[in-house]
Design a protein around this motif. Structure first.
Motif, PDB file in Angstrom:
ATOM      1  N   ARG A  90       0.827  -1.105  -0.180  1.00 59.73           N
ATOM      2  CA  ARG A  90       0.201   0.153  -0.142  1.00 59.73           C
ATOM      3  C   ARG A  90       1.070   1.299   0.089  1.00 59.73           C
ATOM      4  N   PHE A  91       0.672   2.196  -0.900  1.00 63.78           N
ATOM      5  CA  PHE A  91       1.350   3.137  -1.312  1.00 63.78           C
ATOM      6  C   PHE A  91       1.001   4.322  -0.306  1.00 63.78           C
ATOM      7  N   SER A  92       1.749   5.001   0.261  1.00 55.53           N
ATOM      8  CA  SER A  92       1.256   6.268   1.127  1.00 55.53           C
ATOM      9  C   SER A  92       0.708   7.442   0.204  1.00 55.53           C
ATOM     10  N   PRO A  93      -0.257   8.172   0.831  1.00 52.67           N
ATOM     11  CA  PRO A  93      -0.825   9.235  -0.010  1.00 52.67           C
ATOM     12  C   PRO A  93       0.215  10.251  -0.388  1.00 52.67           C
ATOM     13  N   PHE A  94       1.347  10.238   0.046  1.00 55.30           N
ATOM     14  CA  PHE A  94       2.274  11.452  -0.441  1.00 55.30           C
ATOM     15  C   PHE A  94       2.892  10.447  -1.766  1.00 55.30           C
ATOM     16  N   SER A  95       3.165   9.084  -1.731  1.00 52.78           N
ATOM     17  CA  SER A  95       3.753   8.457  -2.861  1.00 52.78           C
ATOM     18  C   SER A  95       2.569   8.405  -3.927  1.00 52.78           C
ATOM     19  N   LEU A  96       1.329   8.449  -3.771  1.00 49.88           N
ATOM     20  CA  LEU A  96       0.517   8.489  -4.741  1.00 49.88           C
ATOM     21  C   LEU A  96       0.499  10.155  -5.302  1.00 49.88           C
ATOM     22  N   ALA A  97       0.638  11.063  -4.423  1.00 51.26           N
ATOM     23  CA  ALA A  97       0.551  12.505  -4.831  1.00 51.26           C
ATOM     24  C   ALA A  97       1.849  12.840  -5.907  1.00 51.26           C
ATOM     25  N   MET A  98       2.900  11.845  -5.513  1.00 53.05           N
ATOM     26  CA  MET A  98       4.018  11.933  -6.278  1.00 53.05           C
ATOM     27  C   MET A  98       3.708  11.615  -7.726  1.00 53.05           C
ATOM     28  N   ILE A  99       2.995  10.635  -8.009  1.00 56.86           N
ATOM     29  CA  ILE A  99       2.687   9.994  -9.084  1.00 56.86           C
ATOM     30  C   ILE A  99       1.943  10.929  -9.927  1.00 56.86           C
ATOM     31  N   LEU A 100       1.011  11.621  -9.243  1.00 55.49           N
ATOM     32  CA  LEU A 100       0.247  12.896  -9.742  1.00 55.49           C
ATOM     33  C   LEU A 100       0.721  13.750 -10.378  1.00 55.49           C
ATOM     34  N   THR A 101       1.953  14.326  -9.706  1.00 48.51           N
ATOM     35  CA  THR A 101       2.311  15.583  -9.918  1.00 48.51           C
ATOM     36  C   THR A 101       3.404  15.277 -11.032  1.00 48.51           C
ATOM     37  N   LYS A 102       3.962  13.970 -11.231  1.00 44.57           N
ATOM     38  CA  LYS A 102       4.771  13.738 -12.283  1.00 44.57           C
ATOM     39  C   LYS A 102       4.042  13.411 -13.555  1.00 44.57           C
ATOM     40  N   ARG A 103       2.885  12.733 -13.564  1.00 45.35           N
ATOM     41  CA  ARG A 103       1.995  12.848 -14.661  1.00 45.35           C
ATOM     42  C   ARG A 103       1.479  14.086 -15.092  1.00 45.35           C
ATOM     43  N   LEU A 104       1.104  15.028 -14.290  1.00 40.44           N
ATOM     44  CA  LEU A 104       0.478  16.489 -14.672  1.00 40.44           C
ATOM     45  C   LEU A 104       1.595  17.113 -15.374  1.00 40.44           C
ATOM     46  N   ALA A 105       2.714  16.911 -15.029  1.00 36.97           N
ATOM     47  CA  ALA A 105       4.029  17.591 -15.502  1.00 36.97           C
ATOM     48  C   ALA A 105       4.587  17.223 -16.885  1.00 36.97           C
ATOM     49  N   THR A 106       3.642  15.834 -17.525  1.00 31.97           N
ATOM     50  CA  THR A 106       4.273  15.173 -18.554  1.00 31.97           C
ATOM     51  C   THR A 106       3.133  15.866 -19.938  1.00 31.97           C
ATOM     52  N   PRO A 107       3.633  16.130 -20.781  1.00 32.75           N
ATOM     53  CA  PRO A 107       3.112  16.831 -21.765  1.00 32.75           C
ATOM     54  C   PRO A 107       1.907  15.978 -22.368  1.00 32.75           C
TER      55      PRO A 107
END
Length: 602
Positions: A90-107
């Motif tokens: 189970r990934f922590s909320p912070f880890s999941l938020a890391m994923i979101l920020t990286k994908r949002l920064a992807t064109p």
């Protein structure tokens, strides 16, 4: 990214926990548990039980702390629990938020893209319909499959050449020319078009499209009525007149119609390869010379035989018949010889792929035999068989060709549209029969898979409009300002950090397990896009992308039902709008990979 992270951590965790070096290369299955209480991802360690001579439960328990440590080293906060044969992560909320920020920064146009297949050079031939009539529904399936495979391979870094092989010479072209002549004669009241007789060959094309073509032939004065009458009389006497004008006119118009329809269907071909051009370039003679030098030709019964049984075919095949005419196999051998000699950027193609109809199953062995006989690596050759398509119309199932209503691809597109036609054509594995429900595919219903997927994208767009555009206030008689200014949302997205997302997304839902589970499900599905795209590209299975987008749409609709996006708290609203933005982009990317548009209003 999360699955990839887990795959990277596992070998190191194994080497820390066990001394047997051989187990590090064993594939361990990573899956998403159906019950979210069992974590975000789960690793099945059962494959290690035999080489380690330990129970799966003992292995998972011993591996648990090492895997936790490795994931922490990679920057992910996790909880790993050993449950029998599974390691539940189970990934922590912070880890999941890391994923979101990286994908949002992807064109947006790079979501799901990678370079994993950058060493692959693929020549993909598909459709290749004879230019003797309209494209039928089966061609529509192969066109959608082939084009989607091209898109997927390119998204994963492969170099791809798409090709349409034009059978513009041979018996079928002569049948077409004679059929047009007879339709012209019918139009001029010189004689009736033949009708088939049960049990006898019918060497004509009876389709109504030739009636229209004959009218154009006459109207454009390609030949005078007197010349058409003379040609018809010659044919009626048992001889062929000069068929060149009829053949050329029919080919030019019918092939142009096929090209126009494929373009409207959003199917692109890099090369339109003519069989006539291969013949004119000496391809037949070169193929025969190669087979002869390899010792694979034999003269028997007045014919020339390819001894394909020496190379895995069930029997030898005739290439040149007693009367000196060629069978279909010989030009096909010449065509594949030509394909195997081509290069892309100075390098040979790593894969030569054909999409054929299921009725060509028996043709594969003889073509592989020919490729091997020509001295080429047959492992580079692959055939995907597209199974049959049937239509369900007005609640009745009818296999293509057994019903006069809606047999052509154009008919289906006219009835359901390009998006629905393409989506339905690829939403089942190519090797399974497909039934296209015309009424359902045209409907705006959640039961219509393409509508369900596109509506999720339109819902995202609608949410963003509702948040960032002024809204009419009927009671006050004026416009209310937007909840969030577009510039504010843009600035928020450009400066987003994982911690800000955690505070805006997860903390407000801390006491709402249902909404938290729905939120995690959406994030995990967004993160899984790369894995689905790569799997679909590697296996040439576009139906995986329709499964993915359908699942993502369901997860998003589920979240929307339990979690408001626009709230009274600006930080919460902005965080949820960020999630909506990424969901919208991801759905659009997934749909584009199968050639389907993502409308913003429905």
């Amino acid at each position: 990214m999360l699955r990839e992270t887990l795959q990277l951590a596992l070998p190191r965790a194994l080497s820390k926990s066990f001394t047997e070096p051989s187990i590090c290369g064993l594939p361990l299955r990573i899956e998403r548990p159906k019950n979210p209480d069992f974590g975000d991802l789960a690793v099945n360690v059962s494959a290690l039980s035999k080489p380690l001579k330990l129970s799966p439960a003992h292995i998972s328990e011993k591996l648990c702390p090492a895997l936790t440590e490795e994931l922490l080293h990679l920057g992910f906060e996790v909880t790993v629990l050993a449950t029998g044969a599974f390691l539940n992560v189970r990934f922590s909320p912070f880890s999941l938020a890391m994923i979101l920020t990286k994908r949002l920064a992807t064109p947006a146009d790079q979501l799901g893209h990678c370079k994993s297949l950058s060493q692959e050079r693929v020549l993909l031939e598909f459709v290749s319909a004879n230019p003797t009539g309209p494209l039928h529904v089966g061609h529509g399936r192969w066109a959608a499959l082939g084009d989607a495979i091209c898109r997927l391979l390119k998204a994963c870094g492969a170099s791809v050449t798409s090709e349409f092989y034009i059978n513009d010479v041979g018996v079928q072209m002569n049948h077409l020319a004679r059929s047009l002549l007879l339709r012209c004669a019918e139009s001029l009241a010189l004689g009736a078009f033949p009708t088939p007789v049960d049990g006898e060959p019918f060497p004509f094309y009876p389709g109504e499209y030739l009636v229209r073509l004959a009218e154009q032939f006459i109207a454009q004065k390609i030949l005078s009525p007197a010349q058409i009458e003379a040609d018809f009389n010659t044919f009626a006497s048992g001889q062929d007149p000069d068929l060149t004008p009829y053949r050329a006119f029919a080919y030019r118009h019918l092939f142009a119609e096929q090209q126009a329809l494929l373009s409207a269907y959003r199917v692109h071909f890099d090369i339109w390869q003519s069989e006539q051009a291969i013949r004119d370039g000496g391809g037949i003679e070169q193929a025969m010379a190669s087979l002869h030098s390899g010792g694979y030709l034999q003269q028997a019964e007045g014919a020339t035989w390819f001894q394909s049984s020496q190379l895995g075919d069930e029997k030898d095949r005739v290439l040149i018949k007693q009367d000196g005419s060629m069978t279909y196999l010989l030009p096909d051998i010449a065509y594949h010889r030509e394909k195997f000699t081509r290069t892309l950027d100075g390098l040979p193609y790593t894969q030569i792929v054909n999409i054929w109809g299921a009725d060509h199953h028996g043709y594969i062995a003889r073509m592989k035999a020919a490729i091997e006989a020509l001295g080429h690596d047959v492992s580079r050759f692959k055939v995907l068989l597209g199974q049959l398509v049937s239509l369900r119309i007005d609640g009745e199932s009818a296999r293509m060709g057994k019903r006069k209503k809606m047999l052509t691809l154009q008919d289906v597109i006219d009835a359901v549209g390009v998006d629905a036609a393409r989506y339905w054509m690829v939403m089942r594995s190519a090797d399974t029969h497909l039934e296209l429900d015309v009424d359902l595919a045209a409907s705006q219903s959640d039961e219509n898979p393409v509508f369900y997927a596109q509506y999720a994208h339109a819902r995202c767009a609608g949410i963003l409009r509702a948040a960032t555009e002024p809204a009419p206030n009927v009671d006050a008689g004026k416009w209310a300002p937007p909840v969030v200014l577009p510039t504010v949302l843009e600035a928020y997205l450009s400066s987003l950090t994982p911690q800000v997302l955690v505070e805006g997304l997860f903390q407000p839902l801390a006491d709402d397990k249902r909404a938290t589970d729905a939120l995690r499900a959406v994030i995990l599905k967004l993160d899984a896009l790369d894995d689905w795209v790569l799997d679909a590209a590697r296996t040439m299975s576009p139906h995986l992308m329709t499964q993915y987008v359908s699942q993502l749409a369901a997860e998003f609709h589920g979240l929307y039902a339990v979690c408001r996006v626009i709230t009274d708290a600006s930080d919460c609203t902005l965080a949820r709008l960020a999630l909506v933005c990424l969901t919208q982009r991801t759905i659009a990317s997934a749909l584009d990979l199968v050639g389907v548009t993502a409308p913003e209003r429905m």
